[in-house]
Design a protein around this motif. Structure first.
Motif, short mmCIF file in Angstrom:
data_model
loop_
_atom_site.label_atom_id
_atom_site.label_comp_id
_atom_site.label_asym_id
_atom_site.label_seq_id
_atom_site.Cartn_x
_atom_site.Cartn_y
_atom_site.Cartn_z
N ARG A 603 -56.50 -6.69 24.71
CA ARG A 603 -55.64 -7.88 24.86
C ARG A 603 -56.29 -8.90 25.78
NH1 ARG A 603 -51.55 -4.07 25.44
NH2 ARG A 603 -51.45 -4.45 27.69
N ALA A 604 -56.89 -8.41 26.89
CA ALA A 604 -57.50 -9.34 27.84
C ALA A 604 -58.66 -10.09 27.21
CB ALA A 604 -57.98 -8.57 29.08
N VAL A 605 -59.45 -9.39 26.38
CA VAL A 605 -60.55 -10.07 25.68
C VAL A 605 -59.99 -11.08 24.69
CG1 VAL A 605 -62.44 -9.74 24.04
CG2 VAL A 605 -62.20 -8.20 26.00
N ASP A 606 -58.97 -10.70 23.92
CA ASP A 606 -58.39 -11.64 22.95
C ASP A 606 -57.79 -12.86 23.65
OD1 ASP A 606 -59.09 -9.99 20.86
OD2 ASP A 606 -57.13 -9.00 20.74
N ASP A 607 -57.20 -12.64 24.82
CA ASP A 607 -56.57 -13.75 25.54
C ASP A 607 -57.56 -14.80 26.00
OD1 ASP A 607 -54.12 -12.57 25.21
OD2 ASP A 607 -53.97 -11.77 27.25
N LEU A 608 -58.84 -14.44 26.10
CA LEU A 608 -59.84 -15.43 26.51
C LEU A 608 -59.88 -16.61 25.55
CD1 LEU A 608 -62.88 -13.19 27.60
CD2 LEU A 608 -61.10 -14.19 29.04
N ALA A 609 -59.55 -16.37 24.29
CA ALA A 609 -59.61 -17.45 23.29
C ALA A 609 -58.49 -18.45 23.47
CB ALA A 609 -59.57 -16.86 21.88
N VAL A 615 -63.48 -19.11 23.59
CA VAL A 615 -63.56 -18.61 22.21
C VAL A 615 -64.89 -17.91 21.97
CG1 VAL A 615 -63.59 -19.26 19.78
CG2 VAL A 615 -61.94 -20.33 21.34
N ARG A 616 -65.99 -18.58 22.30
CA ARG A 616 -67.31 -17.98 22.08
C ARG A 616 -67.50 -16.76 22.99
NH1 ARG A 616 -71.12 -23.43 21.91
NH2 ARG A 616 -70.38 -24.23 19.90
N ALA A 617 -66.96 -16.83 24.20
CA ALA A 617 -67.06 -15.69 25.10
C ALA A 617 -66.32 -14.49 24.51
CB ALA A 617 -66.50 -16.05 26.47
N ARG A 618 -65.10 -14.72 23.95
CA ARG A 618 -64.33 -13.65 23.32
C ARG A 618 -65.10 -13.04 22.16
NH1 ARG A 618 -60.14 -14.33 19.59
NH2 ARG A 618 -61.64 -15.75 18.62
N ASP A 619 -65.70 -13.90 21.31
CA ASP A 619 -66.44 -13.41 20.16
C ASP A 619 -67.64 -12.56 20.58
OD1 ASP A 619 -64.65 -14.77 18.60
OD2 ASP A 619 -65.98 -16.47 18.18
N ALA A 620 -68.34 -13.00 21.64
CA ALA A 620 -69.51 -12.25 22.11
C ALA A 620 -69.10 -10.87 22.64
CB ALA A 620 -70.24 -13.04 23.18
N LEU A 621 -68.01 -10.81 23.41
CA LEU A 621 -67.55 -9.52 23.94
C LEU A 621 -67.11 -8.60 22.81
CD1 LEU A 621 -65.46 -10.72 27.03
CD2 LEU A 621 -67.54 -9.35 27.11
N ALA A 622 -66.35 -9.14 21.85
CA ALA A 622 -65.86 -8.31 20.76
C ALA A 622 -67.02 -7.77 19.92
CB ALA A 622 -64.89 -9.11 19.88
N ALA A 623 -68.01 -8.62 19.64
CA ALA A 623 -69.16 -8.18 18.84
C ALA A 623 -70.01 -7.19 19.61
CB ALA A 623 -70.00 -9.39 18.43
N GLY A 624 -70.16 -7.40 20.92
CA GLY A 624 -71.04 -6.55 21.70
C GLY A 624 -70.47 -5.18 22.00
N TYR A 625 -69.12 -5.08 22.13
CA TYR A 625 -68.54 -3.82 22.58
C TYR A 625 -67.56 -3.18 21.60
CZ TYR A 625 -70.54 -5.21 27.04
OH TYR A 625 -71.43 -5.58 28.03
N PHE A 626 -66.85 -4.00 20.79
CA PHE A 626 -65.79 -3.44 19.97
C PHE A 626 -66.17 -3.30 18.50
CE2 PHE A 626 -62.76 -5.82 23.04
CZ PHE A 626 -62.98 -4.87 24.02
N SER A 627 -67.24 -3.96 18.05
CA SER A 627 -67.52 -4.05 16.62
C SER A 627 -68.29 -2.85 16.08
CB SER A 627 -68.33 -5.33 16.34
OG SER A 627 -69.66 -5.19 16.85
N GLN A 652 -70.89 -15.23 30.23
CA GLN A 652 -69.69 -16.01 30.57
C GLN A 652 -68.43 -15.21 30.26
OE1 GLN A 652 -68.96 -19.66 28.37
NE2 GLN A 652 -68.19 -20.63 30.23
N GLY A 653 -68.46 -14.47 29.13
CA GLY A 653 -67.31 -13.65 28.79
C GLY A 653 -67.02 -12.58 29.82
N LEU A 654 -68.07 -11.93 30.31
CA LEU A 654 -67.89 -10.90 31.34
C LEU A 654 -67.32 -11.51 32.62
CD1 LEU A 654 -71.12 -8.79 30.76
CD2 LEU A 654 -68.76 -8.01 30.44
N ASP A 655 -67.84 -12.69 33.01
CA ASP A 655 -67.32 -13.36 34.20
C ASP A 655 -65.83 -13.68 34.05
OD1 ASP A 655 -69.74 -13.31 35.53
OD2 ASP A 655 -70.35 -15.29 34.83
N LEU A 656 -65.46 -14.25 32.88
CA LEU A 656 -64.06 -14.64 32.67
C LEU A 656 -63.16 -13.42 32.58
CD1 LEU A 656 -64.63 -17.44 29.99
CD2 LEU A 656 -63.88 -17.78 32.35
#
Length: 670
Positions: A603-609, A615-627, A652-656
């Protein structure tokens, strides 16, 4: 059937091979010499400060020479007599037996032999021999400059381990992940400090937040890194250098009044763990942290006394020094108190961002406009163009030290009263600043306001970074020196996050001006009511006492590391269940701790969008760890992005994400 007996020496050799890290250049060059390469050196000279790994390297080289069937002669400079004849007798096979390899460790203790070695001893070596010398001091320059010896001599200064190598060492030592960052901050890349701290840390420290080097570790490090100190005054000079960001002879004199500091400074400069820069001397990380920790443990009042004297001197410089010296003094001041919670929130102290700032040059304009449009949109880019024409001197352009590439820029405007109608009509942020002054305490003719208007760093947009550190230091120095400055303002797009970071240091004006598609928070201070020096000391005092809405069992740095660890173990249920994030407030009282914490992270990753910049930070985190992508490179391909761009969005995604989860940890775990 009996297993073949392995000697203790062979077991030690195997253990050294398994534990050895780095030093590829030295191993490769020595290996070529062992193999008889006619172009390889005959003599190897390794030098560096205490604890840097010279003796470990020599033992590894000796193992290789022994495995190659060579005869070894191993001497320790600490036990060499002052008679060259005794040295020659001890090293006799080197002169008589072909293929012998001579090792001399701790060469600084018999450095007086150096000229005799080069002139009289080494030229008489037997055929196919090699010699390896290791000490704290570099060889005399005439030998590296000598055309004959330069082809036969290989000199290398051992550097501290890189962060990756240091982490590998701590992982090999099975140090718990949650305390690795604290050990790294203490030890830097010094192998001895890392090894001793790892041994102490893996010994069963029950609470990850109280890890600190023990008295035994400090005593061993002081002997290994620092060595003998001639007098108590020399030790005080060392303790000043350990706390100061950098130490000049003038700074030393101000903190040690009444002492003859010239010979003290010369002594400091010659120490093997000291580095020289245009601003003065600074010790290697491990030596600095060891000295500071030892003084804090042994004499806490003396530690505070030195720190206060340094702070007083920095404030004097801020008032009186020439302009070119002032820009760095707030950095020096904050460095003294860098462990405080407020400073940890606001400043990065990063070593990965080696940047320097330069005035705006006309050739930079197009780059700056592209950066502004990329991060804040076309309307903001037009305002950058407007202010670059109106106040080009307000801009600082930040370049990477190693490549010169422009990576960021800032602008600190100086706006005299009364407000310029064109400025107010053009820039909504400046208009909001003037409205605030009129509503609170008007700015009189002859006074002015300062506005840190832009801070554009696309790769680390408005998160604590070295760029923000340097720009803030300049802004504070300008405020201290400026005559007639009434207000200072700072502008942040993420007003909620930065409001929490600057709470107690800057007032939230409540203004949220809009530029294009974004709104910005405006924060300020009235310098007429709170002089800059008092503000700085209040800021520092606040940094020494953490102000939290609720208790957390971990520090911010340990929490960030725990988030990264949880993401790294996302696909390994067992490792995820054991990760440090499970022991934070976020996971407290969960009926299904693993499942519910995983859901919270998703949820926290999705909320970044919810924020366009996320948005790009959320996509990078999801692709890097959840996909399910097997590597980060594969995740970048899945998103159709160049790897460098993907890594920027991921950082940037990790920072946010860490910031958002930390706020939940403190204020609202659910």
């Amino acid at each position: 059937m009996r297993t073949a007996v392995v000697s203790v020496g062979e077991r030690l050799s195997r253990a050294r091979v398994q534990a050895f890290i780095g030093r590829d250049e030295q191993l490769g060059c020595f290996g070529e010499a062992l193999d008889g390469d006619p172009q390889a050196p005959f003599a190897f000279y390794v030098y560096g400060p205490g604890g840097i790994g010279k003796s470990t390297l020599l033992r590894r080289l000796a193992d290789r020479a022994r495995a190659a069937g060579r005869l070894l002669v191993e001497l320790d400079g600490r036990f060499v007599s002052r008679d060259p004849a005794d040295f020659e007798q001890a090293a006799g096979p080197f002169l008589d037996v072909a293929g012998t390899v001579l090792f001399v460790d701790s060469f600084e203790h018999c450095q007086w032999l150096e000229s005799w070695l080069w002139h009289h001893f080494l030229p008489r070596a037997a055929d196919d021999t090699l010699v390896v010398l290791a000490g704290r001091r570099a060889p005399q320059p005439q030998w590296t400059a000598d055309p004959a010896w330069s082809r036969l001599l290989h000199v290398s200064e051992l550097e501290p381990f890189s962060e990756e190598q240091a982490r590998n060492l701590l992982m090999a030592a099975q140090l718990r992940p949650e305390i690795r960052d604290r050990v790294l901050r203490f030890a830097g890349g010094n192998p001895l400090a890392l090894s001793l701290a790892a041994a102490a840390g893996s010994g069963g420290c029950g609470n990850q937040e109280i890890w600190a080097p023990t008295a035994d570790v400090l005593r061993t490090l002081l002997a290994g890194l620092i060595g003998e100190v001639p007098t108590a005054v020399h030790r005080r000079a060392l303790e000043v250098a350990a706390q100061a960001h950098s130490t000049s002879e003038e700074l030393l004199a101000s903190v040690l009044p009444g002492e003859d500091v010239h010979p003290l400074f010369s002594w400091l400069r010659d120490l093997p763990f000291m580095e020289s820069t245009h601003r003065g001397l600074y010790p290697h990380d491990a030596a600095r942290e060891t000295l500071a920790a030892d003084l804090r443990w042994r004499a806490p009042n003396a530690f505070e006394s030195i720190r206060q004297r340094l702070a007083d001197e920095y404030l004097r410089i801020l008032r009186e020094a020439p302009e070119e010296r002032v820009w760095t003094v707030t950095d020096d001041l904050f460095y003294l108190f860098r462990e405080g919670e407020t400073l940890a929130r606001l400043r990065s102290w990063s070593r990965e961002e080696e940047v320097h700032d330069r005035p705006l040059h006309p050739d930079d304009i197009d780059v700056l406009l592209r950066m502004a449009e990329e991060t804040e949109g076309a309307a903001s880019a037009e305002l950058v163009r407007y202010w670059a024409q109106r106040q080009p001197q307000a801009f600082s352009v930040y370049r990477l030290v190693d490549t010169g590439r422009v990576v960021a820029f800032t602008a600190r405007l100086e706006l005299p009263a009364p407000a310029d109608p064109q400025d107010v009509a053009t820039d909504p942020v400046v208009a909001a600043a003037w409205r605030y002054t009129e509503a609170t305490a008007a700015v009189s003719p002859g006074e002015h306001i300062g506005v840190s208007r832009f801070s554009i760093y696309p790769e680390r947009y408005q998160v604590p970074s070295r760029v923000i550190d340097l720009s803030s230091s300049r802004a504070q120095a300008e405020a201290a020196r400026a005559r007639g400055r009434a207000y200072g303002f700072a502008v942040f797009r993420d007003a909620e996050t930065w409001g929490a970071r600057v709470r107690g240091t800057l007032d939230d004006t409540g203004a949220r001006p809009r530029v294009g598609e974004y709104t910005y928070g405006l924060f300020g201070v009235d310098w007429r009511h709170l002089p800059v020096e008092a503000w700085l000391m209040n800021f520092i005092s606040a940094s020494q006492a953490p102000v939290l809405a609720g208790p957390s069992p971990v520090s911010r740095s340990a929490f960030d590391q725990a988030v990264r660890e949880a993401l790294a173990h996302w696909r390994d249920a067992g490792a995820f269940a054991a990760c440090a994030l499970m022991r934070t407030r976020l996971a407290a009282d969960f009926a299904d701790p693993v499942g519910e914490l995983r859901a919270l992270l998703r949820r926290a990753v999705d909320d970044l969008a919810g924020d366009p910049r996320g948005v790009r930070a959320r996509d990078a985190l999801a692709a890097g760890y959840f996909s399910g992508a097997p590597t980060q490179e594969a995740a970048a391909r899945r998103l159709g992005l160049p790897y460098g761009t993907y890594r920027r969005h991921l950082r940037q995604g990790l920072d946010l994400l860490c910031e958002a989860l930390w706020q939940q940890e403190l204020h609202d775990p659910r």
